[in-house]
Design a protein around this motif. Sequence first.
Motif, PDB file in Angstrom:
ATOM      1  N   LEU A   5     -16.323  15.081  -3.562  1.00 13.92           N
ATOM      2  CA  LEU A   5     -15.566  14.508  -2.445  1.00 13.92           C
ATOM      3  C   LEU A   5     -14.357  13.702  -2.913  1.00 13.92           C
ATOM      4  O   LEU A   5     -13.410  13.497  -2.150  1.00 13.92           O
ATOM      5  CB  LEU A   5     -16.472  13.588  -1.613  1.00 13.92           C
ATOM      6  N   LEU A   6     -14.372  13.254  -4.167  1.00 10.89           N
ATOM      7  CA  LEU A   6     -13.363  12.308  -4.649  1.00 10.89           C
ATOM      8  C   LEU A   6     -11.922  12.779  -4.460  1.00 10.89           C
ATOM      9  O   LEU A   6     -11.073  11.991  -4.013  1.00 10.89           O
ATOM     10  CB  LEU A   6     -13.639  11.967  -6.121  1.00 10.89           C
ATOM     11  N   PRO A   7     -11.560  14.035  -4.791  1.00  9.97           N
ATOM     12  CA  PRO A   7     -10.166  14.447  -4.567  1.00  9.97           C
ATOM     13  C   PRO A   7      -9.737  14.350  -3.101  1.00  9.97           C
ATOM     14  O   PRO A   7      -8.583  14.021  -2.807  1.00  9.97           O
ATOM     15  CB  PRO A   7     -10.158  15.905  -5.045  1.00  9.97           C
ATOM     16  N   PHE A   8     -10.680  14.613  -2.184  1.00  9.38           N
ATOM     17  CA  PHE A   8     -10.357  14.535  -0.762  1.00  9.38           C
ATOM     18  C   PHE A   8     -10.208  13.084  -0.317  1.00  9.38           C
ATOM     19  O   PHE A   8      -9.317  12.758   0.485  1.00  9.38           O
ATOM     20  CB  PHE A   8     -11.457  15.227   0.057  1.00  9.38           C
ATOM     21  N   LEU A   9     -11.040  12.197  -0.845  1.00  9.50           N
ATOM     22  CA  LEU A   9     -10.934  10.776  -0.509  1.00  9.50           C
ATOM     23  C   LEU A   9      -9.638  10.188  -1.055  1.00  9.50           C
ATOM     24  O   LEU A   9      -8.951   9.431  -0.367  1.00  9.50           O
ATOM     25  CB  LEU A   9     -12.138  10.011  -1.071  1.00  9.50           C
ATOM     26  N   ALA A  10      -9.304  10.533  -2.300  1.00 15.72           N
ATOM     27  CA  ALA A  10      -8.057  10.036  -2.893  1.00 15.72           C
ATOM     28  C   ALA A  10      -6.848  10.583  -2.154  1.00 15.72           C
ATOM     29  O   ALA A  10      -5.891   9.855  -1.866  1.00 15.72           O
ATOM     30  CB  ALA A  10      -8.002  10.414  -4.376  1.00 15.72           C
ATOM     31  N   GLY A  11      -6.882  11.866  -1.840  1.00 14.81           N
ATOM     32  CA  GLY A  11      -5.745  12.502  -1.166  1.00 14.81           C
ATOM     33  C   GLY A  11      -5.510  11.957   0.228  1.00 14.81           C
ATOM     34  O   GLY A  11      -4.372  11.665   0.611  1.00 14.81           O
ATOM     35  N   THR A  12      -6.585  11.800   1.008  1.00 14.21           N
ATOM     36  CA  THR A  12      -6.417  11.307   2.380  1.00 14.21           C
ATOM     37  C   THR A  12      -6.027   9.831   2.398  1.00 14.21           C
ATOM     38  O   THR A  12      -5.233   9.409   3.247  1.00 14.21           O
ATOM     39  CB  THR A  12      -7.706  11.520   3.196  1.00 14.21           C
ATOM     40  N   SER A  13      -6.558   9.034   1.471  1.00 16.68           N
ATOM     41  CA  SER A  13      -6.149   7.625   1.424  1.00 16.68           C
ATOM     42  C   SER A  13      -4.680   7.508   1.032  1.00 16.68           C
ATOM     43  O   SER A  13      -3.943   6.656   1.564  1.00 16.68           O
ATOM     44  CB  SER A  13      -7.021   6.843   0.444  1.00 16.68           C
ATOM     45  N   PHE A  14      -4.216   8.357   0.115  1.00 17.00           N
ATOM     46  CA  PHE A  14      -2.806   8.394  -0.281  1.00 17.00           C
ATOM     47  C   PHE A  14      -1.936   8.687   0.940  1.00 17.00           C
ATOM     48  O   PHE A  14      -0.932   8.000   1.194  1.00 17.00           O
ATOM     49  CB  PHE A  14      -2.619   9.484  -1.342  1.00 17.00           C
ATOM     50  N   LEU A  15      -2.318   9.694   1.730  1.00 18.24           N
ATOM     51  CA  LEU A  15      -1.521  10.083   2.894  1.00 18.24           C
ATOM     52  C   LEU A  15      -1.550   9.003   3.979  1.00 18.24           C
ATOM     53  O   LEU A  15      -0.530   8.744   4.629  1.00 18.24           O
ATOM     54  CB  LEU A  15      -2.026  11.407   3.454  1.00 18.24           C
ATOM     55  N   CYS A  16      -2.705   8.378   4.179  1.00 17.57           N
ATOM     56  CA  CYS A  16      -2.793   7.321   5.194  1.00 17.57           C
ATOM     57  C   CYS A  16      -1.886   6.150   4.840  1.00 17.57           C
ATOM     58  O   CYS A  16      -1.177   5.614   5.698  1.00 17.57           O
ATOM     59  CB  CYS A  16      -4.233   6.845   5.328  1.00 17.57           C
ATOM     60  N   LEU A  17      -1.900   5.738   3.572  1.00 19.37           N
ATOM     61  CA  LEU A  17      -1.053   4.621   3.155  1.00 19.37           C
ATOM     62  C   LEU A  17       0.427   4.984   3.209  1.00 19.37           C
ATOM     63  O   LEU A  17       1.271   4.133   3.484  1.00 19.37           O
ATOM     64  CB  LEU A  17      -1.459   4.164   1.750  1.00 19.37           C
ATOM     65  N   LYS A  18       0.741   6.249   2.974  1.00 15.16           N
ATOM     66  CA  LYS A  18       2.134   6.682   3.117  1.00 15.16           C
ATOM     67  C   LYS A  18       2.548   6.670   4.592  1.00 15.16           C
ATOM     68  O   LYS A  18       3.657   6.255   4.939  1.00 15.16           O
ATOM     69  CB  LYS A  18       2.319   8.081   2.537  1.00 15.16           C
ATOM     70  N   LYS A  19       1.656   7.131   5.454  1.00 14.54           N
ATOM     71  CA  LYS A  19       1.949   7.168   6.892  1.00 14.54           C
ATOM     72  C   LYS A  19       2.218   5.766   7.435  1.00 14.54           C
ATOM     73  O   LYS A  19       3.066   5.572   8.311  1.00 14.54           O
ATOM     74  CB  LYS A  19       0.767   7.804   7.634  1.00 14.54           C
ATOM     75  N   PHE A  20       1.510   4.768   6.921  1.00 18.01           N
ATOM     76  CA  PHE A  20       1.651   3.388   7.395  1.00 18.01           C
ATOM     77  C   PHE A  20       2.926   2.721   6.912  1.00 18.01           C
ATOM     78  O   PHE A  20       3.254   1.619   7.353  1.00 18.01           O
ATOM     79  CB  PHE A  20       0.459   2.549   6.933  1.00 18.01           C
ATOM     80  N   GLU A  21       3.663   3.359   6.008  1.00 16.22           N
ATOM     81  CA  GLU A  21       4.773   2.693   5.327  1.00 16.22           C
ATOM     82  C   GLU A  21       5.748   2.031   6.288  1.00 16.22           C
ATOM     83  O   GLU A  21       6.199   0.902   6.065  1.00 16.22           O
ATOM     84  CB  GLU A  21       5.517   3.683   4.437  1.00 16.22           C
ATOM     85  N   SER A  22       6.086   2.698   7.369  1.00 19.05           N
ATOM     86  CA  SER A  22       7.087   2.157   8.289  1.00 19.05           C
ATOM     87  C   SER A  22       6.559   0.968   9.092  1.00 19.05           C
ATOM     88  O   SER A  22       7.337   0.265   9.756  1.00 19.05           O
ATOM     89  CB  SER A  22       7.559   3.256   9.259  1.00 19.05           C
ATOM     90  N   ASN A  23       5.250   0.724   9.033  1.00 15.24           N
ATOM     91  CA  ASN A  23       4.658  -0.369   9.807  1.00 15.24           C
ATOM     92  C   ASN A  23       4.457  -1.644   9.000  1.00 15.24           C
ATOM     93  O   ASN A  23       3.998  -2.642   9.539  1.00 15.24           O
ATOM     94  CB  ASN A  23       3.300   0.083  10.374  1.00 15.24           C
ATOM     95  N   TYR A  24       4.780  -1.585   7.709  1.00 11.40           N
ATOM     96  CA  TYR A  24       4.603  -2.783   6.889  1.00 11.40           C
ATOM     97  C   TYR A  24       5.678  -3.817   7.221  1.00 11.40           C
ATOM     98  O   TYR A  24       6.861  -3.488   7.291  1.00 11.40           O
ATOM     99  CB  TYR A  24       4.682  -2.428   5.403  1.00 11.40           C
ATOM    100  N   SER A  25       5.262  -5.061   7.414  1.00 16.83           N
ATOM    101  CA  SER A  25       6.223  -6.126   7.711  1.00 16.83           C
ATOM    102  C   SER A  25       7.067  -6.423   6.479  1.00 16.83           C
ATOM    103  O   SER A  25       6.673  -6.118   5.345  1.00 16.83           O
ATOM    104  CB  SER A  25       5.488  -7.393   8.151  1.00 16.83           C
ATOM    105  N   MET A  26       8.217  -7.047   6.694  1.00 15.43           N
ATOM    106  CA  MET A  26       9.112  -7.379   5.586  1.00 15.43           C
ATOM    107  C   MET A  26       8.434  -8.364   4.632  1.00 15.43           C
ATOM    108  O   MET A  26       8.597  -8.274   3.416  1.00 15.43           O
ATOM    109  CB  MET A  26      10.418  -7.960   6.116  1.00 15.43           C
ATOM    110  N   ARG A  27       7.662  -9.298   5.168  1.00 13.62           N
ATOM    111  CA  ARG A  27       6.972 -10.262   4.319  1.00 13.62           C
ATOM    112  C   ARG A  27       5.926  -9.561   3.456  1.00 13.62           C
ATOM    113  O   ARG A  27       5.797  -9.842   2.265  1.00 13.62           O
ATOM    114  CB  ARG A  27       6.317 -11.345   5.175  1.00 13.62           C
ATOM    115  N   PHE A  28       5.188  -8.636   4.071  1.00 18.20           N
ATOM    116  CA  PHE A  28       4.179  -7.886   3.328  1.00 18.20           C
ATOM    117  C   PHE A  28       4.844  -7.069   2.226  1.00 18.20           C
ATOM    118  O   PHE A  28       4.372  -7.026   1.081  1.00 18.20           O
ATOM    119  CB  PHE A  28       3.402  -6.972   4.278  1.00 18.20           C
ATOM    120  N   GLN A  29       5.953  -6.425   2.550  1.00 19.57           N
ATOM    121  CA  GLN A  29       6.672  -5.639   1.553  1.00 19.57           C
ATOM    122  C   GLN A  29       7.145  -6.516   0.396  1.00 19.57           C
ATOM    123  O   GLN A  29       7.064  -6.114  -0.775  1.00 19.57           O
ATOM    124  CB  GLN A  29       7.879  -4.953   2.197  1.00 19.57           C
TER     125      GLN A  29
END
Length: 343
Positions: free
Chosen positions: A257-281
């Motif tokens: 399962l590990l490649p699927f868990l790593a791959g989907t977590s990578f994509l989820c964090l990429k998808k969230f990129e535009s929602n990160y606040s300036m302070r968080f960035q």
Amino acid sequence: MRRKRIIYIDVIRVVAMIAVVFAHTCSSVLIKGSSAPLWTPANILVTITEIAVPLFYMISGATILNSSNTKDLNYLFKHRLIRILIPFLAWSIISAFFFQLINNGPHFQQAVHNISLLYHQPVLTAFWFIYPLIGFYLVSPALKAFVDNVPESTINYILILWFITNIFLPNLSKSLPPQYGQYFEAYGFASLIFLSKMIGYFILGYKLSNITAEKINLKLNLSIFIVGTLLAIINMYVISRYALQTKPLAGFLTPVLLPFLAGTSFLCLKKFESNYSMRFQSIIESIAPLTYGIYLSHGIIIELVSHVIDPMNYFGVFSVSIVVCLVLMWALSNIPFVNKYLM
């Protein structure tokens, strides 16, 4: 001029670093077995942190294989390799002498011996991660030429081939009784095709980094990650709690399962990129350059903290260790010579 950072890559880097440090603070509890206090949450959380090392390789593939500098051998040897090798060698020497001093007093013959064997084995087990990464760096110009000149279908083919030969079949073989598992062992087959079983993550990171955020289905990827993580946790919990390591297929599910868990977590964090606040960035951009130094030094810090806080209190050891690592690396990063050679 300061290099423009890719925020989702930095977020993944920081998340992976935190996961690695946490996993290593739990080692004392996990070694004690299921009778140890707080063993169950440690087992669950360490199962989740299994994605950390694949994520490190994936962000390396994403950054290196997308860089035009990768084609330049001068850049490879004068900049990229130096940045990874010199801190690795420096912390290997520091770690060898430190643990020799802690464990056996000021008798350093063994430390010198361990350092002399660096080519063959890491000074600390946690440093195994660096060895395949150095190999990927060395062949990165060839990998760059490959990914730049083949269609996506060929990259997909390579990833499928990697998954079958380096993930699925080896774990199937190991999880079956020897009399049956032997039929799934390949005689040097996978090693003839790939440098390492980790190289697939290097290429996978490149592939996923080129999927635009608009095309990422967040609900689907998050669902796969959650369901897969729950299955992995249940699998590891049952195996460890009831000592089922020798049962057929007991250890098969989680690594597959590990490649699927790593791959989907990578994509989820990429998808969230535009929602990160300036302070968080801003916070992430400050921490991200420190992660390699933290990775190399955290073993020493955990050992020191464990002499002050009971190692069974892994939440306490982790909390103090991560703060000390951050403060130490921040301080070292402000010393030009040290920053160059230890981080």
